[in-house]
Design an enzyme around this catalytic site. Structure first.
Site, PDB file in Angstrom:
ATOM      1  N   LYS A 108       0.907  -1.556  -0.124  1.00 56.81           N
ATOM      2  CA  LYS A 108       0.004  -0.272  -0.083  1.00 56.81           C
ATOM      3  C   LYS A 108       1.414   0.945   0.111  1.00 56.81           C
ATOM      4  CE  LYS A 108      -1.262   2.035   3.978  1.00 56.81           C
ATOM      5  NZ  LYS A 108      -0.975   2.762   4.535  1.00 56.81           N
ATOM      6  N   ASN A 109       1.631   1.331   0.758  1.00 58.25           N
ATOM      7  CA  ASN A 109       2.728   2.618   0.689  1.00 58.25           C
ATOM      8  C   ASN A 109       3.321   2.701  -0.564  1.00 58.25           C
ATOM      9  OD1 ASN A 109       1.417   3.073   3.085  1.00 58.25           O
ATOM     10  ND2 ASN A 109       2.674   2.398   4.590  1.00 58.25           N
ATOM     11  N   ARG A 166      -8.762   0.311   4.260  1.00 58.45           N
ATOM     12  CA  ARG A 166      -8.210   1.474   4.512  1.00 58.45           C
ATOM     13  C   ARG A 166      -6.260   0.833   3.502  1.00 58.45           C
ATOM     14  NH1 ARG A 166      -8.169   6.740   7.529  1.00 58.45           N
ATOM     15  NH2 ARG A 166      -6.054   7.232   5.615  1.00 58.45           N
ATOM     16  N   ASP A 188       4.510   0.321  12.014  1.00 56.06           N
ATOM     17  CA  ASP A 188       3.305  -0.708  11.320  1.00 56.06           C
ATOM     18  C   ASP A 188       3.037  -2.276  11.757  1.00 56.06           C
ATOM     19  OD1 ASP A 188       3.387   1.637   9.666  1.00 56.06           O
ATOM     20  OD2 ASP A 188       3.736   1.027   8.198  1.00 56.06           O
ATOM     21  N   CYS A 229      -4.361   8.890   8.925  1.00 57.06           N
ATOM     22  CA  CYS A 229      -4.803   7.826  10.636  1.00 57.06           C
ATOM     23  C   CYS A 229      -4.155   8.794  12.016  1.00 57.06           C
ATOM     24  CB  CYS A 229      -3.712   6.776  10.613  1.00 57.06           C
ATOM     25  SG  CYS A 229      -4.448   4.950  10.164  1.00 57.06           S
ATOM     26  N   ARG A 264       1.374  14.618  12.866  1.00 54.38           N
ATOM     27  CA  ARG A 264       2.229  13.869  12.155  1.00 54.38           C
ATOM     28  C   ARG A 264       2.476  15.246  10.587  1.00 54.38           C
ATOM     29  NH1 ARG A 264      -0.624   8.476   9.263  1.00 54.38           N
ATOM     30  NH2 ARG A 264       1.589   8.655   8.599  1.00 54.38           N
ATOM     31  N   PRO A 265       3.725  15.695  11.363  1.00 53.05           N
ATOM     32  CA  PRO A 265       4.276  17.100  11.120  1.00 53.05           C
ATOM     33  C   PRO A 265       4.337  17.123   9.459  1.00 53.05           C
ATOM     34  CG  PRO A 265       6.085  16.172  12.311  1.00 53.05           C
ATOM     35  CD  PRO A 265       4.407  15.047  12.516  1.00 53.05           C
ATOM     36  N   ILE A 266       4.871  17.777   8.707  1.00 53.88           N
ATOM     37  CA  ILE A 266       5.374  17.809   7.780  1.00 53.88           C
ATOM     38  C   ILE A 266       6.526  18.987   7.251  1.00 53.88           C
ATOM     39  CG2 ILE A 266       3.723  16.576   5.955  1.00 53.88           C
ATOM     40  CD1 ILE A 266       2.913  19.456   5.262  1.00 53.88           C
ATOM     41  N   ASP A 267       6.905  19.286   8.450  1.00 53.46           N
ATOM     42  CA  ASP A 267       8.208  20.162   8.607  1.00 53.46           C
ATOM     43  C   ASP A 267       9.115  19.705   7.489  1.00 53.46           C
ATOM     44  OD1 ASP A 267       8.156  18.534  10.872  1.00 53.46           O
ATOM     45  OD2 ASP A 267      10.445  19.163  11.005  1.00 53.46           O
ATOM     46  N   ARG A 277      -2.734  10.692   3.948  1.00 50.02           N
ATOM     47  CA  ARG A 277      -1.387  10.925   3.951  1.00 50.02           C
ATOM     48  C   ARG A 277      -0.629  10.773   2.943  1.00 50.02           C
ATOM     49  NH1 ARG A 277       0.338  14.192   8.288  1.00 50.02           N
ATOM     50  NH2 ARG A 277       2.312  13.433   8.104  1.00 50.02           N
TER      51      ARG A 277
HETATM   52  C1  EPZ Z   1       5.081   6.755   6.596  1.00 53.40           C
HETATM   53  O1  EPZ Z   1       4.268   7.915   7.218  1.00 53.40           O
HETATM   54  C2  EPZ Z   1       3.548   5.645   6.258  1.00 53.40           C
HETATM   55  N1  EPZ Z   1       2.667   6.181   5.381  1.00 53.40           N
HETATM   56  C3  EPZ Z   1       2.782   5.197   7.744  1.00 53.40           C
HETATM   57  O2  EPZ Z   1       2.042   4.274   7.577  1.00 53.40           O
HETATM   58  C4  EPZ Z   1       4.734   4.317   8.587  1.00 53.40           C
HETATM   59  O3  EPZ Z   1       3.513   4.696   9.662  1.00 53.40           O
HETATM   60  C5  EPZ Z   1       5.307   5.646   8.661  1.00 53.40           C
HETATM   61  O4  EPZ Z   1       5.785   6.097   7.343  1.00 53.40           O
HETATM   62  C6  EPZ Z   1       6.716   4.974   9.150  1.00 53.40           C
HETATM   63  O5  EPZ Z   1       7.578   4.277   9.125  1.00 53.40           O
HETATM   64  C7  EPZ Z   1       2.829   6.096   4.503  1.00 53.40           C
HETATM   65  O6  EPZ Z   1       3.663   6.183   3.523  1.00 53.40           O
HETATM   66  C8  EPZ Z   1       1.972   6.736   3.635  1.00 53.40           C
HETATM   67  P1  EPZ Z   1       6.952   9.224   8.528  1.00 53.40           P
HETATM   68  P2  EPZ Z   1       5.130   9.310   7.346  1.00 53.40           P
HETATM   69  O7  EPZ Z   1       7.576  10.577   8.211  1.00 53.40           O
HETATM   70  O8  EPZ Z   1       5.905   9.276   5.646  1.00 53.40           O
HETATM   71  C9  EPZ Z   1       8.211  12.484  12.091  1.00 53.40           C
HETATM   72  C10 EPZ Z   1      -0.005   2.655   7.968  1.00 53.40           C
HETATM   73  O9  EPZ Z   1      -0.166   1.998   9.188  1.00 53.40           O
HETATM   74  N2  EPZ Z   1       8.515  13.764  11.146  1.00 53.40           N
HETATM   75  O10 EPZ Z   1       8.496   8.125   8.167  1.00 53.40           O
HETATM   76  O11 EPZ Z   1       4.220  10.120   7.474  1.00 53.40           O
HETATM   77  C11 EPZ Z   1       7.030  12.008  12.357  1.00 53.40           C
HETATM   78  O12 EPZ Z   1       6.506  12.649  12.958  1.00 53.40           O
HETATM   79  C12 EPZ Z   1       1.030   3.916   8.235  1.00 53.40           C
HETATM   80  O13 EPZ Z   1       1.244   2.255   6.910  1.00 53.40           O
HETATM   81  C13 EPZ Z   1       8.590  14.926  11.517  1.00 53.40           C
HETATM   82  O14 EPZ Z   1       9.216  15.463  12.085  1.00 53.40           O
HETATM   83  O15 EPZ Z   1       6.082   8.765   8.371  1.00 53.40           O
HETATM   84  C14 EPZ Z   1       7.003  10.832  12.527  1.00 53.40           C
HETATM   85  O16 EPZ Z   1       8.023  11.048  14.398  1.00 53.40           O
HETATM   86  C15 EPZ Z   1       0.666   4.657   9.407  1.00 53.40           C
HETATM   87  N3  EPZ Z   1       8.766  15.748  10.274  1.00 53.40           N
HETATM   88  C16 EPZ Z   1       8.827  10.245  12.101  1.00 53.40           C
HETATM   89  O17 EPZ Z   1       9.065  11.060  11.671  1.00 53.40           O
HETATM   90  C17 EPZ Z   1       8.518  15.863   8.882  1.00 53.40           C
HETATM   91  O18 EPZ Z   1       7.910  16.338   7.913  1.00 53.40           O
HETATM   92  C18 EPZ Z   1       7.703   9.151  10.990  1.00 53.40           C
HETATM   93  O19 EPZ Z   1       7.528   9.740   9.803  1.00 53.40           O
HETATM   94  C19 EPZ Z   1       7.622  14.310   8.740  1.00 53.40           C
HETATM   95  C20 EPZ Z   1       7.921  12.944   9.645  1.00 53.40           C
END
Ligand code: EPZ
Length: 445
Positions: free
Chosen positions: A7-8, A418, A326, A102, A107-110, A78
């Site tokens: 999925k991801n 989902r 996950d 979810c 869930r920041p995007i900074d 997301r």
């Molecule tokens: C992806 O989310 C997956 N989603 C998530 O899967 C998965 O849990 C996650 O990666 C970690 O493996 C998708 O691919 C759509 P991250 P993503 O950016 O990309 C911090 C599921 O169950 N962070 O790797 O949003 C954040 O807060 C879902 O299938 C920042 O600080 O995750 C977290 O602590 C849920 N700033 C860490 O990084 C940012 O700009 C990892 O997040 C982005 C993230």
């Protein structure tokens, strides 16, 4: 049991496809709500999307005429954040509704934004006031979290993100990610794929789907090296001809979920159509717990050894190749049935233990303290009415229902759909007694 496409990876690849200069065909597409919704969003912004078969889609992004993706559907996903990278790559600018997903805490995007700024874009977060008027804030570094934009008195949720590169195209950059982020790594890779020069991403995420997106883009004409390591090098190509086919990798998380159902129920399950190396963090833990594992070339058999009692263990979620966050809710459910006290530490998401209260309602003995769960295993679970709070947590309580004495009713299962293709059919094919109820319209099978 055959595992579906990831999925991801699918969400990231569909997003990346929006940056191409020709059509592509994607195989092994999982039939899950998030992926179908994202395809709808792509069609809404003008891409030509044809579902050629249930697991095969043809996408032509050259029919997109505007860099805008404004819709409530975007905020239900997301993965829609990949449109930020792809539309900038294509047009040098974009205006996209704030992504959702979810609820796992903040869930920041900074980091995504930091990357886009390094690639030369100005980034504004746009809010709507109570009169519906747009109020713009220039993102100038720091952490502008969704819902926490300046000024302090501002309480409304952000509506859109607007990125604009004054030169009309992305410029190459060297970017260090402060936190390992899957989404930011992929998004920056997509945004930089056509920049005029070489972009380096350091401290990149290494998840299997990062490699899959890079392989997809390379197949379509890009030049990306190092995906799967912590340094990724993207040599921009002005034109990505595409016109190729690509097969998405199997879903590591779906595979892990079904693997855990074997020791949970005392069964013997073989998952097929997988890449066993992707499963190593889980396979190692299952072996530590006393579970039998036999690896094939594209399959893993998971079985309960005669007379073996499931042992407690400690697990800490980490970015790949660590234990995946996950799979954390599912493994916690499994550990609730192990002999002894287990500890699970969640290091990725600040709030991913919501499902624990539901498990405890069923008789589990799990105590949460911040990011730590202490699980006193071996308690008998009793069928109850519980709620699926999010995708993986919902699957965790469903799994608990398989071993609980009596009937368990899981509400809100649409969140599970989902991300799990045909979960009910697949669980039933493994011997699980599971059915779907439509409470308002009577029982349907
Ligand atoms: C992806 O989310 C997956 N989603 C998530 O899967 C998965 O849990 C996650 O990666 C970690 O493996 C998708 O691919 C759509 P991250 P993503 O950016 O990309 C911090 C599921 O169950 N962070 O790797 O949003 C954040 O807060 C879902 O299938 C920042 O600080 O995750 C977290 O602590 C849920 N700033 C860490 O990084 C940012 O700009 C990892 O997040 C982005 C993230």
């Amino acid at each position: 049991m055959a595992i579906s496409g990831s999925k991801n990876a699918a969400l990231a690849i569909i997003g990346a496809a929006m940056a191409l200069d020709g059509p592509c065909i994607i195989y092994n597409l999982p039939q899950v709500r998030d992926v179908n919704l994202f395809l709808e969003v792509c069609a809404d912004i003008g891409a030509t999307v044809e579902k050629v078969a249930p697991h095969k889609v043809r996408i032509d992004p050259t029919t997109i005429s505007s860099p805008e993706a404004i819709s409530p559907k975007v905020s239900m996903l997301r993965g829609s954040y990949y449109l930020l990278g792809a539309l900038q790559s294509r047009f040098g600018s974009c205006k996209v509704t704030m992504p959702g997903g979810c609820n796992l805490g903040v869930r920041p995007i900074d980091l995504h934004i930091k990357g886009f700024k390094a690639l030369g874009s100005d980034v504004d977060i746009i809010y709507r006031n109570i009169n519906g008027e747009e109020i713009w804030f220039r993102y100038d570094g720091g952490v502008a979290l969704p819902g926490q934009g300046e000024p302090d008195s501002f309480t409304l949720d952000p509506a859109f993100i607007h990125c604009k590169n004054p030169t009309g195209k992305m410029k190459p950059a060297s970017i260090f990610l402060d936190t390992v982020s899957v989404g930011a790594t992929v998004n920056i890779m997509i945004a930089a794929v056509k920049a005029d020069g070489i972009t380096i991403i350091d401290n990149a995420a290494r998840e299997p789907h990062i490699v899959d997106v890079a392989n997809f883009l390379n197949t379509m004409g890009a030049d990306i090296r190092g995906a799967g390591t912590e340094t990724i090098r993207i040599k921009g190509k002005p034109y990505l001809p595409a016109n190729k086919e690509y097969m998405i990798i199997p879903d590591q998380i779906e595979a892990g979920t079904y693997m855990m159902m074997a020791p949970l129920t005392g069964g013997d399950i073989t998952v097929t159509n997988i890449i066993p190396t992707h499963m190593e963090p889980l396979s190692a833990k299952l072996q530590e717990m006393g579970v039998g594992i036999e690896e094939g070339e594209e399959s893993i058999r998971v079985y309960t050894k005669p007379g073996q009692i499931l042992q407690a263990t400690s697990i800490k979620t980490m970015p790949y190749p660590g234990f995946p966050t996950d799979l954390q809710p599912q493994v916690t459910t499994l550990l609730s049935q192990a002999e002894g006290t287990s500890r699970v530490i969640e290091t990725v998401w600040e709030s991913r233990f919501g499902y624990v209260s539901e498990l405890n309602k069923m008789g589990a003995n799990i105590v949460i303290s911040g990011r730590l769960a202490v699980i006193t295993g071996g308690t008998e679970l009793t069928g109850s009415r519980v709620r699926a709070l999010d995708l993986r947590g919902g699957m965790a309580v469903t799994m608990a229902g398989l071993v609980a004495r009596g009937e368990t009713v899981v509400e809100n299962t649409s969140v599970v759909e989902r991300g799990y293709e045909e979960a009910i059919r697949k669980i039933r094919s493994l011997g699980g007694a599971i059915d779907r109820f439509e409470e308002l319209t009577g029982r349907s099978r």
